[in-house]
Design a protein around this motif. Structure first.
Motif, mmCIF file in Angstrom:
data_model
loop_
_atom_site.group_PDB
_atom_site.id
_atom_site.type_symbol
_atom_site.label_atom_id
_atom_site.label_comp_id
_atom_site.label_asym_id
_atom_site.label_seq_id
_atom_site.Cartn_x
_atom_site.Cartn_y
_atom_site.Cartn_z
ATOM 1 N N GLU A 144 -112.016 24.329 38.094
ATOM 2 C CA GLU A 144 -112.033 25.805 38.589
ATOM 3 C C GLU A 144 -111.048 26.110 39.679
ATOM 4 O O GLU A 144 -110.734 27.725 38.656
ATOM 5 C CB GLU A 144 -113.308 25.585 39.410
ATOM 6 C CG GLU A 144 -114.555 25.364 38.366
ATOM 7 C CD GLU A 144 -115.785 25.404 39.369
ATOM 8 O OE1 GLU A 144 -117.079 25.439 38.896
ATOM 9 O OE2 GLU A 144 -115.792 25.258 40.647
ATOM 10 N N ASP A 149 -113.469 21.528 48.983
ATOM 11 C CA ASP A 149 -114.352 21.234 47.639
ATOM 12 C C ASP A 149 -115.131 22.115 47.381
ATOM 13 O O ASP A 149 -116.484 21.854 46.365
ATOM 14 C CB ASP A 149 -114.676 20.032 48.040
ATOM 15 C CG ASP A 149 -116.251 19.868 49.145
ATOM 16 O OD1 ASP A 149 -115.414 21.274 49.473
ATOM 17 O OD2 ASP A 149 -116.242 19.082 49.501
ATOM 18 N N THR A 183 -113.923 22.932 41.611
ATOM 19 C CA THR A 183 -113.387 22.161 41.010
ATOM 20 C C THR A 183 -111.380 22.004 41.196
ATOM 21 O O THR A 183 -111.183 23.031 41.240
ATOM 22 C CB THR A 183 -113.901 21.233 40.184
ATOM 23 O OG1 THR A 183 -113.465 22.079 38.645
ATOM 24 C CG2 THR A 183 -115.730 20.815 40.028
ATOM 25 N N TYR A 184 -111.233 21.000 40.820
ATOM 26 C CA TYR A 184 -109.958 21.447 40.526
ATOM 27 C C TYR A 184 -109.566 21.987 39.252
ATOM 28 O O TYR A 184 -108.710 22.873 38.955
ATOM 29 C CB TYR A 184 -109.157 19.392 40.197
ATOM 30 C CG TYR A 184 -108.805 18.965 40.919
ATOM 31 C CD1 TYR A 184 -108.816 19.448 42.678
ATOM 32 C CD2 TYR A 184 -108.159 18.154 41.525
ATOM 33 C CE1 TYR A 184 -108.427 19.752 43.840
ATOM 34 C CE2 TYR A 184 -107.953 16.691 42.769
ATOM 35 C CZ TYR A 184 -107.844 17.700 43.984
ATOM 36 O OH TYR A 184 -107.949 17.054 44.942
#
Length: 240
Positions: free
Chosen positions: A173, A167, A170-171
């Motif tokens: 990014e 984490d 982010t998804y």
């Protein structure tokens, strides 16, 4: 008179509030940090280490932490290989040392949270892939997954569990990192198309993806940017 002034003040406040709301919901742009992620990933994938030094400095100056940039450089190995990733990390080490000698103390940033246990990596990866794509991963294997079940296992257990589950990024990014690599190396348009769709699923807007194309054109080459633009146009056609 007081009542009239109160009404004027009320109307003014309402108009200002409406304008602010309209602006906030209007056009979303890529942040400086997001643009830096694109540049770092794309230039690393190309192997232009001198240019990478410039982009790494710009990324740190934009507010990216050391750990965020390290994560970008680690993430991209899944799409362009260990050699490019490791050379990128080595270049980053040099940049950090140079900045330290200039008295610049960069923010290290957070470490990745501990990974949850009790669920198999394959199932965790499958769940993350389902979240990214917005489609169930419970059906029978097709295409390359059926032809080579082992790569399906590697993708779900390693890429979508071991890597995407961290984490620090982010998804959104991670997807910007991914499409930057895919656009830069070329010849993988079907994968680029899939990940552009994922970008939209994880909250990136069409306008932000158009900005992404602009970064690729300016940092890599007009040719790679035009190819990526064609793929994006096809993706956006299906969303109308």
């Amino acid at each position: 008179m007081k009542t009239f002034l109160k009404e004027i003040l009320y109307v003014t406040i309402v108009i200002v509030a409406v304008n602010v709301n309209a602006q906030s919901g209007a056009v979303q742009n890529l942040s400086n940090k997001e643009q830096a992620i694109i540049s770092i990933a794309a230039v690393t994938a190309k192997g232009d280490l001198e240019k990478l030094k410039t982009e790494l400095n710009a990324g740190l100056d934009s507010g990216l932490t050391v750990n965020q940039i390290k994560e970008v450089l680690v993430h991209l190995y899944a799409y362009c290989g260990f050699p490019r990733s490791i050379r990128g990390l080595q270049t980053f080490m040099t940049v950090l040392e140079q900045r330290k000698t200039k008295g610049i103390n960069d923010v290290v940033g957070i470490e990745a949270s501990p990974i949850k246990v009790g669920v198999s990596k394959y199932d965790r990866g499958k769940a993350i892939l389902a979240e990214l794509t917005g489609t169930s991963q419970d059906g029978p294997k097709k295409g390359y997954s059926a032809f080579s079940p082992e790569i399906d296992v590697f993708l779900k257990e390693h890429l979508f569990a071991d890597i995407f589950e961290r984490d620090i990024l982010t998804y959104a990014e991670r997807e910007l990192t991914t499409i930057s690599v895919l656009s830069s190396i070329g010849g993988v348009e079907p994968m680029l198309q899939s990940h552009l769709n994922i970008c939209l699923n994880v909250g990136l807007t069409p306008n932000q993806l158009q900005q992404f194309i602009g970064v690729i054109k300016s940092k890599i080459d007009e040719k790679e940017g035009e190819v990526a633009q064609k793929v994006l146009n096809e993706v956006l056609k299906t969303k109308k």
